[in-house]
Design a protein around this motif. Structure first.
Motif, PDB file in Angstrom:
ATOM      1  N   UNK A   1       0.831  -1.205   0.000  1.00 14.42           N
ATOM      2  CA  UNK A   1       0.000   0.000   0.000  1.00 14.42           C
ATOM      3  C   UNK A   1       0.863   1.251   0.000  1.00 14.42           C
ATOM      4  N   UNK A   2       1.943   1.243   0.793  1.00 16.52           N
ATOM      5  CA  UNK A   2       2.852   2.389   0.831  1.00 16.52           C
ATOM      6  C   UNK A   2       3.457   2.627  -0.555  1.00 16.52           C
ATOM      7  N   UNK A   3       3.842   1.557  -1.236  1.00 13.65           N
ATOM      8  CA  UNK A   3       4.395   1.684  -2.595  1.00 13.65           C
ATOM      9  C   UNK A   3       3.355   2.261  -3.554  1.00 13.65           C
ATOM     10  N   UNK A   4       2.106   1.830  -3.420  1.00 22.68           N
ATOM     11  CA  UNK A   4       1.040   2.332  -4.292  1.00 22.68           C
ATOM     12  C   UNK A   4       0.766   3.813  -4.041  1.00 22.68           C
ATOM     13  N   UNK A   5       0.728   4.207  -2.769  1.00 22.41           N
ATOM     14  CA  UNK A   5       0.514   5.620  -2.447  1.00 22.41           C
ATOM     15  C   UNK A   5       1.689   6.458  -2.947  1.00 22.41           C
ATOM     16  N   UNK A   6       2.894   5.943  -2.807  1.00 23.15           N
ATOM     17  CA  UNK A   6       4.085   6.645  -3.303  1.00 23.15           C
ATOM     18  C   UNK A   6       3.985   6.847  -4.820  1.00 23.15           C
ATOM     19  N   UNK A   7       3.525   5.830  -5.539  1.00 25.40           N
ATOM     20  CA  UNK A   7       3.378   5.941  -6.995  1.00 25.40           C
ATOM     21  C   UNK A   7       2.320   6.983  -7.351  1.00 25.40           C
TER      22      UNK A   7
ATOM     23  N   UNK B   1       3.834  10.378  -6.873  1.00 25.31           N
ATOM     24  CA  UNK B   1       4.760  10.713  -7.963  1.00 25.31           C
ATOM     25  C   UNK B   1       4.001  11.153  -9.217  1.00 25.31           C
ATOM     26  N   UNK B   2       2.894  10.459  -9.514  1.00 26.81           N
ATOM     27  CA  UNK B   2       2.114  10.768 -10.719  1.00 26.81           C
ATOM     28  C   UNK B   2       1.314  12.058 -10.606  1.00 26.81           C
ATOM     29  N   UNK B   3       0.836  12.381  -9.413  1.00 26.25           N
ATOM     30  CA  UNK B   3      -0.178  13.433  -9.314  1.00 26.25           C
ATOM     31  C   UNK B   3       0.292  14.725  -8.666  1.00 26.25           C
ATOM     32  N   UNK B   4       1.526  14.782  -8.220  1.00 22.99           N
ATOM     33  CA  UNK B   4       1.966  15.964  -7.467  1.00 22.99           C
ATOM     34  C   UNK B   4       3.047  16.746  -8.186  1.00 22.99           C
ATOM     35  N   UNK B   5       2.768  18.000  -8.414  1.00 20.46           N
ATOM     36  CA  UNK B   5       3.746  18.976  -8.897  1.00 20.46           C
ATOM     37  C   UNK B   5       3.505  20.247  -8.133  1.00 20.46           C
ATOM     38  N   UNK B   6       4.453  20.880  -7.546  1.00 19.76           N
ATOM     39  CA  UNK B   6       5.830  20.424  -7.457  1.00 19.76           C
ATOM     40  C   UNK B   6       5.969  19.289  -6.444  1.00 19.76           C
ATOM     41  N   UNK B   7       7.005  18.523  -6.597  1.00 17.71           N
ATOM     42  CA  UNK B   7       7.276  17.412  -5.690  1.00 17.71           C
ATOM     43  C   UNK B   7       8.070  17.953  -4.497  1.00 17.71           C
ATOM     44  N   UNK B   8       7.361  18.627  -3.626  1.00 15.95           N
ATOM     45  CA  UNK B   8       7.992  19.186  -2.431  1.00 15.95           C
ATOM     46  C   UNK B   8       6.939  19.292  -1.336  1.00 15.95           C
ATOM     47  N   UNK B   9       7.394  19.455  -0.114  1.00 16.42           N
ATOM     48  CA  UNK B   9       6.480  19.556   1.013  1.00 16.42           C
ATOM     49  C   UNK B   9       5.696  20.863   1.017  1.00 16.42           C
ATOM     50  N   UNK B  10       6.000  21.763   0.102  1.00 14.23           N
ATOM     51  CA  UNK B  10       5.196  22.979  -0.044  1.00 14.23           C
ATOM     52  C   UNK B  10       3.873  22.680  -0.733  1.00 14.23           C
TER      53      UNK B  10
ATOM     54  N   UNK C   1       0.579  20.735  -0.683  1.00 10.78           N
ATOM     55  CA  UNK C   1      -0.197  20.081   0.368  1.00 10.78           C
ATOM     56  C   UNK C   1      -0.495  18.622   0.047  1.00 10.78           C
ATOM     57  N   UNK C   2      -0.886  18.314  -1.185  1.00 10.28           N
ATOM     58  CA  UNK C   2      -1.182  16.930  -1.545  1.00 10.28           C
ATOM     59  C   UNK C   2       0.062  16.061  -1.416  1.00 10.28           C
ATOM     60  N   UNK C   3       1.189  16.557  -1.881  1.00 13.48           N
ATOM     61  CA  UNK C   3       2.444  15.816  -1.767  1.00 13.48           C
ATOM     62  C   UNK C   3       2.756  15.531  -0.296  1.00 13.48           C
ATOM     63  N   UNK C   4       2.606  16.533   0.541  1.00 15.43           N
ATOM     64  CA  UNK C   4       2.873  16.370   1.964  1.00 15.43           C
ATOM     65  C   UNK C   4       1.909  15.361   2.590  1.00 15.43           C
ATOM     66  N   UNK C   5       0.617  15.480   2.277  1.00 22.09           N
ATOM     67  CA  UNK C   5      -0.377  14.549   2.821  1.00 22.09           C
ATOM     68  C   UNK C   5      -0.089  13.107   2.402  1.00 22.09           C
ATOM     69  N   UNK C   6       0.262  12.903   1.149  1.00 26.27           N
ATOM     70  CA  UNK C   6       0.567  11.552   0.679  1.00 26.27           C
ATOM     71  C   UNK C   6       1.874  11.044   1.289  1.00 26.27           C
TER      72      UNK C   6
END
Length: 58
Positions: free
Chosen positions: A10-16, A19-28, A30-35
């Motif tokens: 599940x962790x691998x799936x959420x990580x994928x 990766x697919x849905x978040x730009x920018x890929x940074x903790x700034x 919110x979606x990237x941080x939540x995932x």
């Protein structure tokens, strides 16, 4: 598949998804941080189960 392996999958799936849905890929982002928090939580739960020897197979 035992519970630990399932949580890790599940962790691998959420990580994928992250990766697919978040730009920018940074903790700034919110979606990237939540995932990222979700991935960390799944891995922590897997570690806890593994460390307690509570693995169950289904």
């Amino acid at each position: 598949m035992d519970d630990v392996a399932r949580l890790r999958q599940m962790a691998d799936e959420v990580r994928a998804i992250r990766t697919r849905t978040c730009e920018p890929k940074s903790n700034e982002n919110k979606r990237y941080l939540d995932l990222s928090v979700a991935v960390s939580g799944l891995n922590k739960a897997a570690d806890d189960i593994e460390n307690e020897g509570l693995q169950t197979k289904k």
